[in-house]
Design a protein around this motif. Structure first.
Motif, PDB file in Angstrom:
ATOM      1  N   ILE A  91       3.422  11.362  -6.189  1.00  0.00           N
ATOM      2  CA  ILE A  91       2.536  10.450  -6.902  1.00  0.00           C
ATOM      3  C   ILE A  91       2.197   9.276  -5.989  1.00  0.00           C
ATOM      4  O   ILE A  91       3.087   8.649  -5.421  1.00  0.00           O
ATOM      5  CB  ILE A  91       3.186   9.960  -8.209  1.00  0.00           C
ATOM      6  N   THR A  92       0.905   8.981  -5.883  1.00  0.00           N
ATOM      7  CA  THR A  92       0.460   7.839  -5.084  1.00  0.00           C
ATOM      8  C   THR A  92      -0.120   6.738  -5.963  1.00  0.00           C
ATOM      9  O   THR A  92      -0.499   5.691  -5.465  1.00  0.00           O
ATOM     10  CB  THR A  92      -0.613   8.274  -4.060  1.00  0.00           C
ATOM     11  N   PHE A  93      -0.173   6.975  -7.261  1.00  0.00           N
ATOM     12  CA  PHE A  93      -0.745   6.017  -8.215  1.00  0.00           C
ATOM     13  C   PHE A  93       0.293   4.961  -8.560  1.00  0.00           C
ATOM     14  O   PHE A  93       1.439   5.285  -8.863  1.00  0.00           O
ATOM     15  CB  PHE A  93      -1.183   6.766  -9.481  1.00  0.00           C
ATOM     16  N   ARG A 109       0.848  -1.194   0.000  1.00  0.00           N
ATOM     17  CA  ARG A 109       0.000   0.000   0.000  1.00  0.00           C
ATOM     18  C   ARG A 109       0.886   1.247   0.000  1.00  0.00           C
ATOM     19  O   ARG A 109       1.971   1.241   0.546  1.00  0.00           O
ATOM     20  CB  ARG A 109      -0.917   0.014   1.207  1.00  0.00           C
ATOM     21  N   THR A 110       0.387   2.320  -0.598  1.00  0.00           N
ATOM     22  CA  THR A 110       1.124   3.573  -0.703  1.00  0.00           C
ATOM     23  C   THR A 110       0.553   4.585   0.284  1.00  0.00           C
ATOM     24  O   THR A 110      -0.654   4.822   0.293  1.00  0.00           O
ATOM     25  CB  THR A 110       1.008   4.150  -2.127  1.00  0.00           C
ATOM     26  N   VAL A 111       1.406   5.176   1.114  1.00  0.00           N
ATOM     27  CA  VAL A 111       0.955   6.176   2.077  1.00  0.00           C
ATOM     28  C   VAL A 111       0.643   7.465   1.326  1.00  0.00           C
ATOM     29  O   VAL A 111       1.472   7.980   0.580  1.00  0.00           O
ATOM     30  CB  VAL A 111       2.025   6.438   3.165  1.00  0.00           C
ATOM     31  N   ALA A 112      -0.575   7.972   1.525  1.00  0.00           N
ATOM     32  CA  ALA A 112      -0.993   9.211   0.877  1.00  0.00           C
ATOM     33  C   ALA A 112      -0.726  10.417   1.774  1.00  0.00           C
ATOM     34  O   ALA A 112      -0.282  11.454   1.316  1.00  0.00           O
ATOM     35  CB  ALA A 112      -2.474   9.153   0.514  1.00  0.00           C
ATOM     36  N   ARG A 113      -1.006  10.263   3.078  1.00  0.00           N
ATOM     37  CA  ARG A 113      -0.741  11.360   4.019  1.00  0.00           C
ATOM     38  C   ARG A 113      -0.697  10.825   5.435  1.00  0.00           C
ATOM     39  O   ARG A 113      -1.145   9.719   5.703  1.00  0.00           O
ATOM     40  CB  ARG A 113      -1.765  12.476   3.874  1.00  0.00           C
ATOM     41  N   VAL A 114      -0.150  11.641   6.329  1.00  0.00           N
ATOM     42  CA  VAL A 114      -0.037  11.296   7.744  1.00  0.00           C
ATOM     43  C   VAL A 114      -0.688  12.417   8.540  1.00  0.00           C
ATOM     44  O   VAL A 114      -0.517  13.592   8.208  1.00  0.00           O
ATOM     45  CB  VAL A 114       1.447  11.143   8.159  1.00  0.00           C
ATOM     46  N   SER A 115      -1.455  12.055   9.561  1.00  0.00           N
ATOM     47  CA  SER A 115      -2.089  13.094  10.372  1.00  0.00           C
ATOM     48  C   SER A 115      -1.997  12.754  11.854  1.00  0.00           C
ATOM     49  O   SER A 115      -1.921  11.595  12.235  1.00  0.00           O
ATOM     50  CB  SER A 115      -3.556  13.279   9.961  1.00  0.00           C
ATOM     51  N   ASP A 116      -1.995  13.812  12.667  1.00  0.00           N
ATOM     52  CA  ASP A 116      -2.045  13.695  14.123  1.00  0.00           C
ATOM     53  C   ASP A 116      -3.458  14.053  14.544  1.00  0.00           C
ATOM     54  O   ASP A 116      -3.883  15.186  14.367  1.00  0.00           O
ATOM     55  CB  ASP A 116      -1.079  14.675  14.800  1.00  0.00           C
ATOM     56  N   LEU A 117      -4.206  13.088  15.069  1.00  0.00           N
ATOM     57  CA  LEU A 117      -5.562  13.375  15.530  1.00  0.00           C
ATOM     58  C   LEU A 117      -5.552  13.950  16.940  1.00  0.00           C
ATOM     59  O   LEU A 117      -6.328  14.807  17.277  1.00  0.00           O
ATOM     60  CB  LEU A 117      -6.418  12.102  15.497  1.00  0.00           C
ATOM     61  N   PHE A 136      -4.586  10.288  -6.864  1.00  0.00           N
ATOM     62  CA  PHE A 136      -3.433   9.883  -7.668  1.00  0.00           C
ATOM     63  C   PHE A 136      -2.158  10.609  -7.238  1.00  0.00           C
ATOM     64  O   PHE A 136      -1.058  10.131  -7.472  1.00  0.00           O
ATOM     65  CB  PHE A 136      -3.676  10.132  -9.157  1.00  0.00           C
ATOM     66  N   ILE A 137      -2.324  11.794  -6.623  1.00  0.00           N
ATOM     67  CA  ILE A 137      -1.181  12.557  -6.108  1.00  0.00           C
ATOM     68  C   ILE A 137      -1.560  13.141  -4.749  1.00  0.00           C
ATOM     69  O   ILE A 137      -2.744  13.219  -4.407  1.00  0.00           O
ATOM     70  CB  ILE A 137      -0.753  13.713  -7.055  1.00  0.00           C
TER      71      ILE A 137
END
Length: 146
Positions: free
Chosen positions: A132-134, A17-25, A119-120
């Motif tokens: 690019i996440t595609f 799997r490709t990481v698209a983003r990271v967040s702190d909740l 895709f990005i």
């Protein structure tokens, strides 16, 4: 021995799997959002770290067609990939504009569409931050941009 088994299952679920983003909740919590909709939430608590994986729903035929870029979107993605490979950084929208000989609003609209469809990814306010996440098709299919 049990934590190792959990770790193996976790890695099996997330491999490829490709990481698209990271967040702190919240403080002590980190969430990785993957391009296909899966998430990995890592939380720090009194008993140590815990990890929770949420997998996306199964891909239906209609949803699968939405996960594929149009021909024009693929052209933009291939250009961005080639540019990053050549210069080591993502192109500015003006670089894309010059390459495709289109107006600036057209490039901006396309980039927003690519980001909206997953895709990005870009970092707000950071120039040349396109990632690019595609996952591109195999070069043997004849659709490689290299």
């Amino acid at each position: 021995m049990t934590p190792r088994l959990r770790h193996t299952r976790l890695s099996d679920q997330l491999t490829g799997r490709t990481v698209a983003r990271v967040s702190d909740l919240a403080e002590g919590t980190l969430t990785l959002h993957f391009a296909d909709g899966a998430t990995l939430r890592i939380a720090s608590g009194p008993s140590g770290l815990s990890a929770t994986v949420a997998l996306p729903p199964p891909v239906t035929a209609v949803r699968a067609s939405r996960l594929q870029p149009t021909q024009r979107q693929l052209e933009y993605l291939l250009f961005i990939r080639k540019y990053i490979g050549r210069f080591g950084r993502s192109p500015a929208e003006s670089d894309i504009q010059r390459h495709f000989l289109v107006a600036a609003p057209s490039v901006n609209h396309m980039i927003q569409g690519l980001e909206r469809r997953g895709f990005i990814t870009r970092q707000p306010g950071v120039p040349r931050s396109i990632c690019i996440t595609f996952d591109f098709p195999n070069p043997s299919n004849g659709t490689s941009g290299s």
